[in-house]
Motif scaffolding. Structure first.
Motif, short mmCIF file in Angstrom:
data_model
loop_
_atom_site.label_atom_id
_atom_site.label_comp_id
_atom_site.label_asym_id
_atom_site.label_seq_id
_atom_site.Cartn_x
_atom_site.Cartn_y
_atom_site.Cartn_z
N THR A 139 0.83 -1.21 0.00
CA THR A 139 0.00 0.00 0.00
C THR A 139 0.86 1.25 0.00
O THR A 139 0.61 2.19 -0.77
CB THR A 139 -0.95 -0.02 1.21
OG1 THR A 139 -1.71 -1.24 1.18
CG2 THR A 139 -1.91 1.15 1.17
N ASN A 140 1.89 1.28 0.82
CA ASN A 140 2.80 2.44 0.82
C ASN A 140 3.48 2.62 -0.53
O ASN A 140 3.68 3.75 -0.99
CB ASN A 140 3.84 2.31 1.93
CG ASN A 140 3.29 2.63 3.30
OD1 ASN A 140 2.18 3.15 3.43
ND2 ASN A 140 4.05 2.32 4.33
N ASN A 141 3.83 1.52 -1.18
CA ASN A 141 4.49 1.62 -2.49
C ASN A 141 3.58 2.21 -3.55
O ASN A 141 4.05 2.91 -4.46
CB ASN A 141 5.02 0.25 -2.93
CG ASN A 141 6.27 -0.13 -2.18
OD1 ASN A 141 7.01 0.73 -1.67
ND2 ASN A 141 6.54 -1.42 -2.09
N PHE A 142 2.26 1.95 -3.47
CA PHE A 142 1.33 2.61 -4.39
C PHE A 142 1.49 4.12 -4.28
O PHE A 142 1.61 4.83 -5.27
CB PHE A 142 -0.13 2.25 -4.06
CG PHE A 142 -0.62 1.00 -4.71
CD1 PHE A 142 -0.83 0.93 -6.07
CD2 PHE A 142 -0.89 -0.12 -3.94
CE1 PHE A 142 -1.29 -0.22 -6.68
CE2 PHE A 142 -1.36 -1.28 -4.52
CZ PHE A 142 -1.56 -1.34 -5.89
N MET A 143 1.50 4.60 -3.04
CA MET A 143 1.53 6.05 -2.82
C MET A 143 2.91 6.64 -3.09
O MET A 143 3.01 7.79 -3.51
CB MET A 143 0.98 6.36 -1.44
CG MET A 143 -0.52 6.04 -1.41
SD MET A 143 -1.29 6.22 0.18
CE MET A 143 -0.92 4.64 0.88
N LYS A 144 3.95 5.87 -2.91
CA LYS A 144 5.29 6.33 -3.29
C LYS A 144 5.35 6.53 -4.81
O LYS A 144 6.00 7.44 -5.30
CB LYS A 144 6.35 5.33 -2.85
CG LYS A 144 6.62 5.33 -1.37
CD LYS A 144 7.65 4.27 -1.02
CE LYS A 144 7.87 4.15 0.46
NZ LYS A 144 8.81 3.05 0.80
N ALA A 145 4.64 5.66 -5.53
CA ALA A 145 4.61 5.79 -7.00
C ALA A 145 3.90 7.06 -7.45
O ALA A 145 4.09 7.52 -8.57
CB ALA A 145 3.94 4.56 -7.62
N TYR A 146 3.06 7.66 -6.57
CA TYR A 146 2.42 8.94 -6.87
C TYR A 146 3.41 10.08 -6.70
O TYR A 146 3.06 11.24 -6.93
CB TYR A 146 1.23 9.23 -5.95
CG TYR A 146 0.17 8.16 -5.86
CD1 TYR A 146 -0.12 7.30 -6.92
CD2 TYR A 146 -0.56 8.01 -4.69
CE1 TYR A 146 -1.10 6.35 -6.79
CE2 TYR A 146 -1.54 7.05 -4.56
CZ TYR A 146 -1.80 6.21 -5.63
OH TYR A 146 -2.79 5.26 -5.49
N GLY A 147 4.63 9.76 -6.25
CA GLY A 147 5.63 10.79 -6.00
C GLY A 147 5.53 11.37 -4.60
O GLY A 147 6.05 12.43 -4.31
N TRP A 148 4.86 10.63 -3.71
CA TRP A 148 4.67 11.09 -2.33
C TRP A 148 5.73 10.46 -1.44
O TRP A 148 6.10 9.29 -1.62
CB TRP A 148 3.30 10.73 -1.82
CG TRP A 148 2.18 11.32 -2.62
CD1 TRP A 148 2.28 12.26 -3.62
CD2 TRP A 148 0.79 11.04 -2.50
NE1 TRP A 148 1.03 12.56 -4.11
CE2 TRP A 148 0.09 11.83 -3.44
CE3 TRP A 148 0.06 10.20 -1.68
CZ2 TRP A 148 -1.27 11.81 -3.58
CZ3 TRP A 148 -1.30 10.16 -1.82
CH2 TRP A 148 -1.97 10.95 -2.76
N GLU A 149 6.20 11.21 -0.45
CA GLU A 149 7.21 10.74 0.48
C GLU A 149 6.53 10.21 1.74
O GLU A 149 5.85 10.95 2.44
CB GLU A 149 8.16 11.88 0.85
CG GLU A 149 9.21 11.49 1.83
CD GLU A 149 10.05 12.65 2.30
OE1 GLU A 149 10.89 12.43 3.19
OE2 GLU A 149 9.87 13.78 1.80
N VAL A 150 6.73 8.92 2.02
CA VAL A 150 6.16 8.32 3.22
C VAL A 150 7.03 8.71 4.41
O VAL A 150 8.23 8.45 4.42
CB VAL A 150 6.05 6.78 3.10
CG1 VAL A 150 5.52 6.17 4.39
CG2 VAL A 150 5.17 6.41 1.92
N ILE A 151 6.43 9.36 5.38
CA ILE A 151 7.11 9.82 6.58
C ILE A 151 6.85 8.80 7.69
O ILE A 151 5.70 8.44 7.94
CB ILE A 151 6.59 11.22 7.03
CG1 ILE A 151 6.71 12.22 5.89
CG2 ILE A 151 7.29 11.68 8.29
CD1 ILE A 151 8.09 12.49 5.43
N GLU A 152 7.88 8.36 8.34
CA GLU A 152 7.72 7.40 9.45
C GLU A 152 7.20 8.11 10.68
O GLU A 152 7.60 9.20 10.98
CB GLU A 152 9.06 6.72 9.76
CG GLU A 152 9.56 5.86 8.62
CD GLU A 152 8.76 4.60 8.40
OE1 GLU A 152 8.21 4.05 9.37
OE2 GLU A 152 8.65 4.18 7.24
#
Length: 152
Positions: A139-152
């Motif tokens: 799921t996080n990888n989907f949103m990373k593909a949108y060019g979004w940075e996942v913040i821990e």
């Protein structure tokens, strides 16, 4: 802090996922951020129809409760998304939302609205924290593909 969008996919109004997202949003409020909340369990939210309207537009052709989210995403500084894990994956409401996020890709599949900061929140009943890590990473990888940075 600017505009933050929150996407809640839990059907339980006061469930663990919603409580955890609320804690994140408390931090946003204390920093003076503007919050817009989308409840992905609302009646009338339709799934992707595969019409490909979004391939040549920055939003979906379906004019339901999610229709304003595309403009909100475009203008947002950050996104918070809460997902309960059901049967080894994110729940159906989350999956339907992910399908409706196809407009996040331009015609050439490059990100349309990159540069967003993203916090994802997951809740599961299984006591093994790592049991469904694959669902979380997918799921996080989907949103990373949108060019979004996942913040821990």
């Amino acid at each position: 802090m600017g505009k933050i969008l929150a996407f809640l996919s839990s059907p339980r109004e006061n469930g663990y996922t919603t409580q955890l997202v609320s804690r994140v949003l408390d931090g946003v409020k204390s920093a003076g951020g503007e919050i817009v909340i989308y409840n992905l369990n609302e009646d009338g939210i339709k799934g992707c129809q595969g019409c490909f309207y979004c391939r040549s537009h920055e939003k979906c052709a379906i004019k339901d409760h999610l229709y304003p989210m595309y403009d909100d995403i475009k203008s947002a500084d950050g996104i918070v998304a809460g997902f309960p894990i059901y049967f080894g994956s994110v729940n159906g409401q989350a999956k339907q939302w992910l399908d409706r996020m196809y407009p996040m890709y331009a015609l050439d599949f490059s990100p349309r609205f990159p540069g967003k900061k993203l916090v994802t929140v997951y809740a599961q009943a299984n006591p093994d924290d790592a049991r469904f890590i694959d669902a979380i990473e997918t799921t996080n990888n989907f949103m990373k593909a949108y060019g979004w940075e996942v913040i821990e």
